[in-house]
Design an enzyme around this catalytic site. Structure first.
Site, PDB file in Angstrom:
ATOM      1  N   ASP A  11       0.877  -1.576   0.092  1.00 23.41           N
ATOM      2  CA  ASP A  11       0.027  -0.104  -0.424  1.00 23.41           C
ATOM      3  C   ASP A  11       0.620   1.027   0.145  1.00 23.41           C
ATOM      4  O   ASP A  11       0.624   2.306   0.858  1.00 23.41           O
ATOM      5  CB  ASP A  11      -1.290  -0.502   1.442  1.00 23.41           C
ATOM      6  CG  ASP A  11      -2.516  -1.567   0.864  1.00 23.41           C
ATOM      7  OD1 ASP A  11      -1.651  -1.671   0.420  1.00 23.41           O
ATOM      8  OD2 ASP A  11      -2.696  -1.100   1.942  1.00 23.41           O
ATOM      9  N   LYS A 109      -7.134  -5.606  -3.033  1.00 20.17           N
ATOM     10  CA  LYS A 109      -7.457  -4.958  -2.078  1.00 20.17           C
ATOM     11  C   LYS A 109      -8.362  -4.174  -1.532  1.00 20.17           C
ATOM     12  O   LYS A 109      -8.637  -3.398  -1.343  1.00 20.17           O
ATOM     13  CB  LYS A 109      -6.952  -6.178  -0.841  1.00 20.17           C
ATOM     14  CG  LYS A 109      -6.001  -4.776  -0.186  1.00 20.17           C
ATOM     15  CD  LYS A 109      -4.822  -5.466   0.997  1.00 20.17           C
ATOM     16  CE  LYS A 109      -4.391  -4.367   1.684  1.00 20.17           C
ATOM     17  NZ  LYS A 109      -4.474  -3.517   2.452  1.00 20.17           N
ATOM     18  N   CYS A 154      -2.344  -2.872   7.384  1.00 19.93           N
ATOM     19  CA  CYS A 154      -1.825  -3.729   6.945  1.00 19.93           C
ATOM     20  C   CYS A 154      -1.173  -4.512   6.482  1.00 19.93           C
ATOM     21  O   CYS A 154      -0.440  -5.782   6.285  1.00 19.93           O
ATOM     22  CB  CYS A 154      -2.269  -3.221   5.257  1.00 19.93           C
ATOM     23  SG  CYS A 154      -3.900  -2.069   4.609  1.00 19.93           S
TER      24      CYS A 154
HETATM   25  C1  VGL Z   1      -4.929   1.207   5.923  1.00 18.25           C
HETATM   26  C2  VGL Z   1      -5.888   1.938   7.207  1.00 18.25           C
HETATM   27  C3  VGL Z   1      -7.141   1.713   6.209  1.00 18.25           C
HETATM   28  C4  VGL Z   1      -3.040   0.203   5.594  1.00 18.25           C
HETATM   29  C5  VGL Z   1      -5.672   0.866   5.099  1.00 18.25           C
HETATM   30  O1  VGL Z   1      -2.821   0.334   4.351  1.00 18.25           O
HETATM   31  O2  VGL Z   1      -2.525   0.316   6.760  1.00 18.25           O
HETATM   32  N1  VGL Z   1      -4.785   1.304   6.778  1.00 18.25           N
HETATM   33  N2  VGL Z   1      -7.481   0.906   4.854  1.00 18.25           N
END
Ligand code: VGL
Ligand code: ZN
Length: 203
Positions: A11, A109, A154
């Site tokens: 991410d 995802k 994540c």
């Molecule tokens: C994430 C919060 C919401 C992350 C993704 O990538 O850690 N955190 N969505």
């Protein structure tokens, strides 16, 4: 180079970096570190948080709820977030300076509006698989090293699920940054240690 170990880049998207909708403190700092790190791996997988605009993890979808509150959904507690990583939006794009030309797979995802997915293996219902376990199994990958954003969400959930699928997991700490609200980072490290996830300073 160990061909059985893949690098999983979690991410590293605009919304998790400076100026983004859910900016992780110092998030941008991981980009050059990960670019250099990736050269050590034959197999690199990149993930993208990729939500529909009406995603259940968005506080905006719930009456009188604010970001960072926790609510109960069918599958358990869900922290609410500002709208982030809306599919196809600028904020959902990978960081423009992330440069890993040999990355083999980009996995998205969190597409189901009703289920969050911090983990790159299993959605938050803890039952729906993304298929990543099968991808690694079919390529003989038995270990992963993790880096990216955010350490306490994540990255941690993905590392924990790797252990569930019998995949060894190491989190490369200098290549990650955390959200760290409510002491979530310390809790994540503790949970990962208990599950046999290694915490390393370099590879
Ligand atoms: C994430 C919060 C919401 C992350 C993704 O990538 O850690 N955190 N969505
Ligand atoms: Zn998300």
């Amino acid at each position: 180079m160990n061909r059985k170990t893949a690098l999983l880049v979690i991410d590293v998207q605009r919304d998790f970096c400076a100026g983004g909708a859910l900016a992780v403190p110092d998030g941008d700092a991981v980009v050059p570190i990960i670019n250099a790190l990736a050269r050590h791996y034959a197999t690199v997988v990149i993930t993208q948080d990729w939500h529909p605009a009406n995603h259940t993890s968005f506080a905006s979808q719930h009456v009188e709820r604010s970001p960072f509150e926790t609510i109960d959904l069918d599958y358990g507690p869900q922290k609410l977030w500002p709208d982030h990583c809306v599919m196809d939006s600028t904020g959902a794009a990978l960081h423009p300076d992330l440069h890993i030309p040999h990355a083999a797979l980009i996995l998205r995802k969190g597409l189901n509006p009703a289920i969050d997915s911090y983990s790159a293996f299993l959605e938050a219902d803890r039952a729906t698989r993304t298929g990543l376990d099968g991808y690694f199994a079919s390529r003989g990958i038995t270990a992963i090293d993790l880096c990216g954003l955010a350490t306490d969400y994540c990255v941690a959930w993905t590392a924990l699920d790797a252990r569930r699928f019998g995949v060894a997991a190491r989190v490369i700490e200098p290549a990650c940054r955390a959200i760290d609200r409510d002491a979530s980072l310390a809790a994540a490290w503790r949970t990962m240690a208990d599950a046999g996830v290694a915490r390393v300073g370099s590879v």
